[in-house]
Design an enzyme around this catalytic site. Structure first.
Site, PDB file in Angstrom:
ATOM      1  N   CYS A  81      29.011  20.097  43.161  1.00 52.84           N
ATOM      2  CA  CYS A  81      28.120  19.458  41.967  1.00 52.84           C
ATOM      3  C   CYS A  81      28.324  18.235  41.991  1.00 52.84           C
ATOM      4  CB  CYS A  81      28.882  19.882  40.233  1.00 52.84           C
ATOM      5  SG  CYS A  81      29.012  21.817  40.599  1.00 52.84           S
ATOM      6  N   HIS A 121      28.526  13.636  32.610  1.00 50.57           N
ATOM      7  CA  HIS A 121      28.459  15.033  33.635  1.00 50.57           C
ATOM      8  C   HIS A 121      28.435  16.245  32.552  1.00 50.57           C
ATOM      9  CE1 HIS A 121      28.597  17.583  36.823  1.00 50.57           C
ATOM     10  NE2 HIS A 121      29.715  18.290  36.474  1.00 50.57           N
ATOM     11  N   HIS A 170      22.804  22.940  34.340  1.00 51.45           N
ATOM     12  CA  HIS A 170      23.341  22.297  35.512  1.00 51.45           C
ATOM     13  C   HIS A 170      22.759  22.589  36.811  1.00 51.45           C
ATOM     14  CE1 HIS A 170      26.410  20.702  37.848  1.00 51.45           C
ATOM     15  NE2 HIS A 170      27.536  21.090  37.368  1.00 51.45           N
TER      16      HIS A 170
END
Lengths: 352, 394
Positions: free
Chosen positions: B157, B288, B323
């Protein structure tokens, strides 16, 4: 510009490391070559070893040995090149997911399927909080890691960086490479690879890891001078790409003592190597390695190991030679590798 | 450091197919979370941030032949870079333009689609190599005729944040004049089921930093920036500068973040040091904030460790897009640059109650305020943590 020295290294491949001294190769008659088994449990805890895929195991083993050799406990950064990543766990999770039609699945193989599993596991084992990168660009994955090492050693003022290349094979996904012409249809003996007049090559699993440090030590193998990657090169532009790379390092062709080529016996794409073998480098010692260790996306890390070894030992073993020209005092070695005519890498090392 | 100039941007995500639409969604709290319609999956009710365009829609817009071998991540990447190119002064990218792309899973969509067909169907074998992320990047490079430095970072990620960092280093070191950096990831059954097996998918819209958060929504996106060396700017408009970056590893667990947010703490400190800034210089933190219990707590702890009682305004934009894995760092870099350009902070959607452990409250409605510096965080599996700092160009 900070200098980079190869201060420790280890490799696992279908050949033992001592092939360099014995000249005795392992031979294979299958077109997918396994890496030679190692005494993994000698330096990896059996508990953790059980959960590791082949790629993680090979990479961690090589990393620890390279660190031991460089007498370093922990690198400042970990940079890994892997073209295909953790295929064994990818395959496992993929098949479970497809067969169960998205049923209840165990997350273990999913967790271990991400491309940065290898670098992450090394960091966990070494308890290394430093930068942790994974490059996955086909046959320049390892070269990309080298490029980043050059950038980071200067930019971050690091002392030691662990850089490596690793690729594993898996039953189905590697098998697919037989279907799209990457693997030769006919079985061949690896030692006859360069004599074959067909398409495709032999695929293998391998790993090679290095401690690149900014200081020379009594154990240093070689100095890495430069690396460059090219996504596509027209064969007619190959000479000029090689020459400008040498030129920016203040070198001409005649100053290169040996060239290591990623020739892999694929009729379609060995043309690139043929061109410089017969042209630019016709009077220079030419070295091959894929007839011994096979082809994979990170195998240029083996070429880097070989170059470092040659520069330290000051000899080129016969078994690697592609021509009869001698190289009595290896000073500068150029590595050139590409796969399927794309992702070309040039790496330059010199003796110290 | 003075920082590396950003001179171009292009984006596609579930909240917009270009910069203008994206900005409109961000300013008007319009999220892109919906049920999957393009992705064929059994998890029909699991919310995702899906781009409602099929691969054929995208191929057609991009003038690709119907029998092309582009993965969805490649189609999205080309779409985003096309916007970047269109808004630049170039007709084609100059030959020496490099490309560094981040992706978590590359062309796994094609692998899962054809896994059991490769043996029998010759026509799908063009996708055999698609599983390897470099293949997707090569598709993109080929589309724009980029033959030089082209590489792929795959660090889960944080992939595209790391691609941006490496690109900035290449420019700052003088090795490059111009580089396209960013990332692309598409929705796949592989990742949806993977995150499902980890039990971290929310069945509602994700609620970053909320005390009752119960997981993330997956999304898909592509975002790219053009970075150029100062000596070839020629008076071009500069959208902002990348003045700090850092990457560190939590070295704690393969998937979970440490309770004390060690990795996050280290990278934020590293990025501040690189930028020669102190914590109080940060105007806004684009967190995040995935909406999982673990990430948001760990990140909150790291923020309080660094900023103490003076945590700057912060928000996670995952409530808008979900995400987007390897693309997250890149699209959030773009959101950060939009924030700098427009002097505004985009809200953290779906937040109600602060978490008990830290009491931190994100920005919940669009806030107009001067934004000089933005810290953008991206954390990934394998303990991979990256922070980037952007500042205004003045």
């Amino acid at each position: 510009m900070t200098r980079l020295f190869v201060n420790g290294m280890a490799s696992i491949s279908p050949q033992p490391e001592n092939i360099f001294n014995t000249g005795l190769p392992e031979t294979f008659n299958e077109n997918i070559l396994p890496a030679l088994d190692q005494d993994y449990k000698s330096i990896i805890k059996p508990m953790t070893l059980r959960r590791m895929s082949q790629g993680v195991k090979m990479a961690l083993f090589c990393s620890k040995r390279a660190l031991l050799e460089a007498e370093s406990d922990k690198p400042d950064a970990i940079l890994v090149g892997t073209g295909q990543g953790c295929m064994q766990d990818t395959e496992k999770f993929m098949e479970n997911m497809l067969v169960s039609e998205e049923g209840l699945l165990s997350p273990t193989s999913f967790i271990q399927s991400t491309h940065n599993t290898v670098a992450g596991q090394i960091a966990l084992d070494l308890n290394c909080n430093g930068p942790n990168m994974t490059f996955t660009q086909n046959s320049v994955s390892f070269e990309s890691a080298l490029l980043d090492a050059m950038l980071q050693i200067t930019d971050e003022d690091f002392n030691n960086i662990l850089v490596g290349g690793v690729d594993e094979t898996s039953k189905e996904i590697t098998g697919f490479q037989k279907l799209d012409g990457q693997i030769k249809e006919e079985k061949i003996n690896n030692l006859h690879l360069f004599r074959s007049k067909t398409t495709g090559t032999i695929i293998s699993e391998a790993a090679a890891f290095f401690i690149l440090g900014k200081h020379k030590t009594p154990k240093s193998y070689a100095e890495m001078l430069d690396v460059e990657i090219f996504n596509a090169i027209d064969i007619s532009d190959l000479n000029s790409s090689v020459l400008s790379f040498l030129n920016r390092n203040g070198l001409t062709v005649s100053e290169i003592d040996a060239v290591i080529l990623g020739k892999n016996g694929d009729l379609r794409f060995d043309l690139y190597y043929d061109k410089i073998q017969k042209g630019l480098f016709s009077d220079i010692c030419q070295i091959g390695f894929k007839h011994l260790v096979g082809e994979n996306n990170a195998v240029s890390s083996y070429a880097f190991w070989l170059a470092s070894k040659i520069l330290k030992e000051q000899t080129v073993p016969e078994i690697f030679k592609l021509n009869t020209i001698n190289c009595t005092k290896p000073g500068f070695i150029l590595i050139y590798n590409q796969y399927l005519g794309r992702n070309h890498g040039l790496t330059l090392l010199r003796s110290i | 450091m003075k920082g590396v100039a950003v001179t171009g941007m292009g984006i596609i995500s579930s909240i917009g197919r270009n910069l203008d639409d994206t900005l409109f969604s961000l300013q008007n709290a319009k999220d892109g979370i919906s049920k999957p319609e393009i992705l064929i999956t059994r998890h029909k009710n699991t919310p995702v941030g899906e781009i409602k365009m099929t691969n054929s829609d995208l191929s057609e817009i991009l003038n690709l032949p119907p029998d092309n071998n582009y993965t969805r991540a490649a189609l999205l990447a080309v779409f985003a870079i096309n916007e970047l190119l269109r808004k630049s002064n170039f007709i084609h990218f100059p030959e020496d333009t490099a490309l560094i792309s981040g992706t978590s899973i590359g062309g796994m969509d094609k692998t899962e689609e054809h896994y059991f067909d490769f043996q029998e169907k010759k026509e799908v074998r063009k996708y055999i190599q698609a599983q390897h992320p470099g293949f997707t990047t090569e598709n993109v490079a080929a589309y724009f005729g980029l033959g030089g430095k082209v590489t792929t970072l795959s660090t889960a990620c944080s992939s595209s944040a790391n691609a941006i960092m490496m690109g900035a280093r290449l420019i700052a070191s003088g090795k490059l004049k111009r580089v396209i950096v960013g990332g692309s990831d598409c929705l796949t059954r592989f990742t949806l089921n993977g995150f499902h097996s980890l039990k971290i998918l929310s069945q509602t819209k994700n609620r970053p930093f909320d005390d009752d958060r119960d997981g993330l929504n997956l999304g898909e996106a592509a975002g790219y920036l053009l970075l150029e060396a100062d000596d070839c700017l020629n008076g071009k408009k500069i959208m902002g500068r990348i003045c700090g970056y850092g990457n560190a590893n939590d070295a704690y667990h393969q998937t979970a973040s440490s309770e004390n947010g060690e990795g996050a703490y280290r990278v934020i400190m590293a990025a501040l040091k690189k930028a020669d800034l102190s914590p109080s210089d940060i105007s806004y933190v684009n967190a995040h904030g995935t909406g999982t219990n673990n990430n948001d707590l760990s990140e909150s702890v790291a923020l309080t460790r660094i900023f103490g009682d003076n945590v700057p305004p912060f928000s996670s934009t995952k409530g808008f897009t979900g995400h987007t894995l390897g693309a997250a760092g890149a699209i959030e870099a773009i959101f950060s640059l939009l924030s700098l350009q427009n002097d505004e902070i985009y809200p953290n959607l779906n937040f109600q109650n602060h978490m008990l452990e830290t009491g931190l409250k994100p920005v919940q409605v669009l806030r107009k305020q001067k934004v000089d510096t933005v810290l953008s965080n991206s954390f990934g599996f394998g303990g991979n943590c990256t922070s980037l700092i952007f500042r205004k160009n003045d």
